[in-house]
Structures are given as C-alpha cells and as structure tokens.
Design a protein around this motif. Structure first.
Motif, PDB file in Angstrom:
ATOM      1  N   LEU A  23       3.707   5.427 -12.873  1.00  0.00           N
ATOM      2  CA  LEU A  23       3.733   3.801 -12.440  1.00  0.00           C
ATOM      3  C   LEU A  23       4.803   3.541 -11.518  1.00  0.00           C
ATOM      4  O   LEU A  23       4.544   2.684 -10.874  1.00  0.00           O
ATOM      5  CB  LEU A  23       3.499   3.029 -13.685  1.00  0.00           C
ATOM      6  N   GLU A  46      -3.993   4.579 -18.132  1.00  0.00           N
ATOM      7  CA  GLU A  46      -4.918   3.694 -17.330  1.00  0.00           C
ATOM      8  C   GLU A  46      -4.726   2.380 -17.862  1.00  0.00           C
ATOM      9  O   GLU A  46      -4.541   1.253 -17.150  1.00  0.00           O
ATOM     10  CB  GLU A  46      -6.146   4.230 -16.958  1.00  0.00           C
ATOM     11  N   ALA A  49      -1.179   0.755 -17.207  1.00  0.00           N
ATOM     12  CA  ALA A  49      -1.061   0.185 -16.174  1.00  0.00           C
ATOM     13  C   ALA A  49      -1.814  -1.007 -15.838  1.00  0.00           C
ATOM     14  O   ALA A  49      -1.355  -2.072 -15.227  1.00  0.00           O
ATOM     15  CB  ALA A  49      -1.326   1.113 -15.018  1.00  0.00           C
ATOM     16  N   LYS A  50      -2.986  -1.132 -16.300  1.00  0.00           N
ATOM     17  CA  LYS A  50      -3.812  -2.421 -16.271  1.00  0.00           C
ATOM     18  C   LYS A  50      -3.537  -3.533 -17.123  1.00  0.00           C
ATOM     19  O   LYS A  50      -3.932  -4.751 -16.776  1.00  0.00           O
ATOM     20  CB  LYS A  50      -5.417  -1.905 -16.356  1.00  0.00           C
ATOM     21  N   LEU A  53       0.883  -4.541 -15.342  1.00  0.00           N
ATOM     22  CA  LEU A  53       1.203  -4.933 -13.994  1.00  0.00           C
ATOM     23  C   LEU A  53       0.890  -6.701 -13.957  1.00  0.00           C
ATOM     24  O   LEU A  53       1.560  -7.282 -13.386  1.00  0.00           O
ATOM     25  CB  LEU A  53       0.112  -3.980 -12.884  1.00  0.00           C
ATOM     26  N   ASP A  68      -1.458  -5.353  -7.169  1.00  0.00           N
ATOM     27  CA  ASP A  68      -2.597  -4.722  -6.634  1.00  0.00           C
ATOM     28  C   ASP A  68      -2.625  -3.224  -5.983  1.00  0.00           C
ATOM     29  O   ASP A  68      -3.514  -2.329  -6.209  1.00  0.00           O
ATOM     30  CB  ASP A  68      -3.637  -5.641  -5.770  1.00  0.00           C
ATOM     31  N   LEU A  71      -1.682  -0.293  -8.569  1.00  0.00           N
ATOM     32  CA  LEU A  71      -3.092   0.152  -8.986  1.00  0.00           C
ATOM     33  C   LEU A  71      -4.016   1.021  -8.207  1.00  0.00           C
ATOM     34  O   LEU A  71      -4.698   1.869  -8.398  1.00  0.00           O
ATOM     35  CB  LEU A  71      -4.200  -1.189  -9.324  1.00  0.00           C
ATOM     36  N   ARG A  72      -4.093   0.481  -6.730  1.00  0.00           N
ATOM     37  CA  ARG A  72      -4.862   1.356  -5.841  1.00  0.00           C
ATOM     38  C   ARG A  72      -4.079   2.554  -5.627  1.00  0.00           C
ATOM     39  O   ARG A  72      -4.776   3.875  -5.187  1.00  0.00           O
ATOM     40  CB  ARG A  72      -4.868   0.566  -4.491  1.00  0.00           C
ATOM     41  N   SER A  75      -4.030   7.248  -9.488  1.00  0.00           N
ATOM     42  CA  SER A  75      -5.286   7.792 -10.222  1.00  0.00           C
ATOM     43  C   SER A  75      -4.938   8.519 -11.348  1.00  0.00           C
ATOM     44  O   SER A  75      -4.089   9.221 -11.243  1.00  0.00           O
ATOM     45  CB  SER A  75      -6.330   8.175  -9.085  1.00  0.00           C
TER      46      SER A  75
END
Ligand code: NAD
Length: 288
Positions: A23, A46, A49-50, A53, A68, A71-72, A75
């Motif tokens: 991250l 994941e 991170a969600k 952020l 944003d 996150l983009r 992966s």
C-alpha cells in the motif's frame, strides 16, 4: 538503470508486513502487484486497503483522488508468474524461512525481466544467503521496513558484497519515493542497525534483572523517563513475544556457539513457563 525506470513493483507476501508495504508503494504512485500463496491473505490485504484508504480520507490525511488512485494502482494476484512477469522491482516479504526465500528468489530470477532488482524485507537473513540462488546477485539486496510499514519511517538498505552500488542507490531512492528515510549499510551485519541496538539494550536490561539490581518495572520506567523511549524493553518484549526473543537467541547461539548469544536465564525461565507476553496474557506484566 535508475529510479525513474522503476514503475512496476511486486510485493511478495501479504502478511503483517507485505500488505502495508504494497500500500505504501501504491500511495507513492507505483503500479503494485501484491502476491501471496494464500488467497485468504490476499483477500484480507485487499479488504484492509479498502477500509484504510477511506479512513485516511475521512481524517483529512489523503484526498479522495489520492485514495482512488492508490486503489487503482494496486492489484492482488495469487499467481506468482502473473504478478512478477513484467516488474522492475520486487520486495519479498514472505515468511522468515531461508529455504522458502531461496526458492522464491530462484523463481523470481526466472520470471522477472533481467533488469529487475530483487530485495528482501527479511529481519535477519542477509541477502548474501539468498543472492546465489539467482543469476543476478548484483541486483539482490536487503530492504528492511519496520512494523507497521505504513507508519514507521525507517528503511534499512543493506548492500552485500555481491550487491552493486547502483542497486543499493536505486533501493535508497525507492525508499525515499515511498516517504521513508533510508539508512544505507555498506556491509552486511547480522541484525542490521536497529535490531542490533535494540538487542544490546534488551540484553543489558535482562542482565540487570538477572543480577537483582532492579525489577523490570523499574527498568522500563527508567528507560521511558530518561531516554524518552515510548516503551521500556520489558513491555516491548511482552508485545513482540518472549517466545520470539527465545527463538532468535537460540538460533543465533546455535550458529555462533558464543555464550553471549544464548537467551538470558530470565528469558529461558519465562519461555519454559509459557509466559510469552501479551499473547499468553502473562509475561513480565499481566494482561487480564
Ligand atoms: N513482523 C515484523 O515486525 C517484521 C518487521 C520487519 C521485517 N519482517 C520480515 O518480513 C517478512 C514477513 O514477515 P511478516 O511478519 O509479514 O510475516 P507473516 O507471517 O505475517 O506473512 C508472511 C506471508 O507470506 C506468505 N507466504 C509464505 N510463503 C510464501 C511464498 N512462497 N510465496 C508467497 N507468499 C508466501 C504467507 O502466506 C503469509 O501471508 C519476514 O521475512 C520478516 O522477517 C517482519
């Protein structure tokens, strides 16, 4: 190669360290592939991170756009071949087992492009014990983050005898791009800088208790009050696990056969009693 050529990073291991290192790199604008043998760990990373952020956005520490974008940028991919195929830099943060790391580095040598740098986040294993598993030892080094990696500012970059200065320089530059202060160790040494200094402090504190000079509570109070450390050595050992102090000491002693590397009598006593610190609700302190 220089730091501007580093665009894609693969982080291996989505555990305690890996999910936060990944991250950090995504927040610094890199295209990051975080990989792990465990899909469950990837899902957790994941999920973290969600939630992390948006929390930073809510606290005003990040803009919505930065969150944003991060996150983009990241992966989560279980397949190593897919995750590492076209990256410029790898940060390996898999379990602290030398045979696993050697196997991973041999695979990475086969999978990644020839220019890619392969760094290990190992706490104790110097990269010379891994570099010969690859055909690019000049591109192998230690890049040691601290826990929690999103918060702690230091990264130790350890240049082994096989590591090129270009590799060490790019790793230092990457640390800076990730918002960290890099400390460049020009030679390999067991424990690097911080864990050596910490071990010296802990050994002295244990010696003072073993000698009956003062109690753990008094020593912790002295260290926090006089040296300004946020936590004394005994409280810290309770947090990191007295079993860990025991295993690290025993492993080192088996390697060196030097009496001074043996865990202190107090650590052995606590280990045998199963008083391993916070995780067992009792160590130097009680946690009921
Ligand atoms: N925990 C710390 O405080 C700390 C601090 C600095 C450095 N380190 C180092 O970071 C590394 C990771 O430590 P951690 O605490 O994050 O461990 P962890 O056990 O939390 O995570 C390790 C992850 O590696 C995965 N893994 C195991 N084998 C793998 C493989 N072959 N391929 C891909 N993934 C694999 C596991 O599934 C697990 O999710 C270790 O080398 C450790 O010494 C740890």
């Amino acid at each position: 190669m220089n730091i501007e050529d580093v665009k894609k990073i693969c982080v291996i291991g989505a555990g305690n360290m890996g999910h936060q290192i990944a991250l950090c790199a995504a927040l610094a604008g890199y295209q990051v592939r975080c990989t792990d043998i465990s899909q469950e760990m990837l899902n957790k990373a994941e999920g973290f991170a969600k939630t992390y952020l948006p929390e930073r956005v809510a606290k005003g520490k990040l803009s919505q756009e930065q969150a944003d974008q991060a996150l983009r940028n990241i992966s989560f991919i279980q397949n190593l071949e897919e995750a590492a195929a076209d990256v410029d830099f790898v940060i390996e943060a898999a379990v602290e087992k030398i045979d696993i790391k050697r196997k991973l580095f041999a695979e990475l040598d086969r999978i990644t492009p020839p220019h890619a740098i392969l760094a290990t986040n190992s706490s104790f294993i110097v990269s010379s014990k891994i570099a010969d598993a690859t055909n690019r030892p000049d591109k192998v080094c230690n890049m040691h983050f601290f826990n929690p990696a999103l918060v702690m500012k230091l990264v130790e970059v350890v240049q082994g005898p096989h590591t090129s200065t270009e590799t060490a320089q790019i790793t230092m530059d990457l640390s800076k791009k990730m918002g960290k202060n890099g400390a460049w160790l020009k030679k390999e040494i067991y424990g690097f800088l911080v864990n050596r200094i910490l071990a010296a402090l802990h050994n002295e504190a244990l010696f003072l208790v073993d000698m009956g000079i003062a109690s753990p509570e008094e020593i912790d109070m002295a260290v926090t009050n006089a040296l300004g450390h946020p936590m004394g050595p005994f409280r810290l050992m309770d947090f990191t696990g007295i079993d860990l102090s025991y295993y690290i000491g025993m492993e080192r002693y088996q390697e060196t056969r030097d009496q001074k590397d043996k865990p202190s009598p107090l650590i052995i006593e606590k280990f045998v009693k199963g008083e391993w610190g916070k995780k067992t609700k009792k160590g130097f302190y009680s946690y009921d």
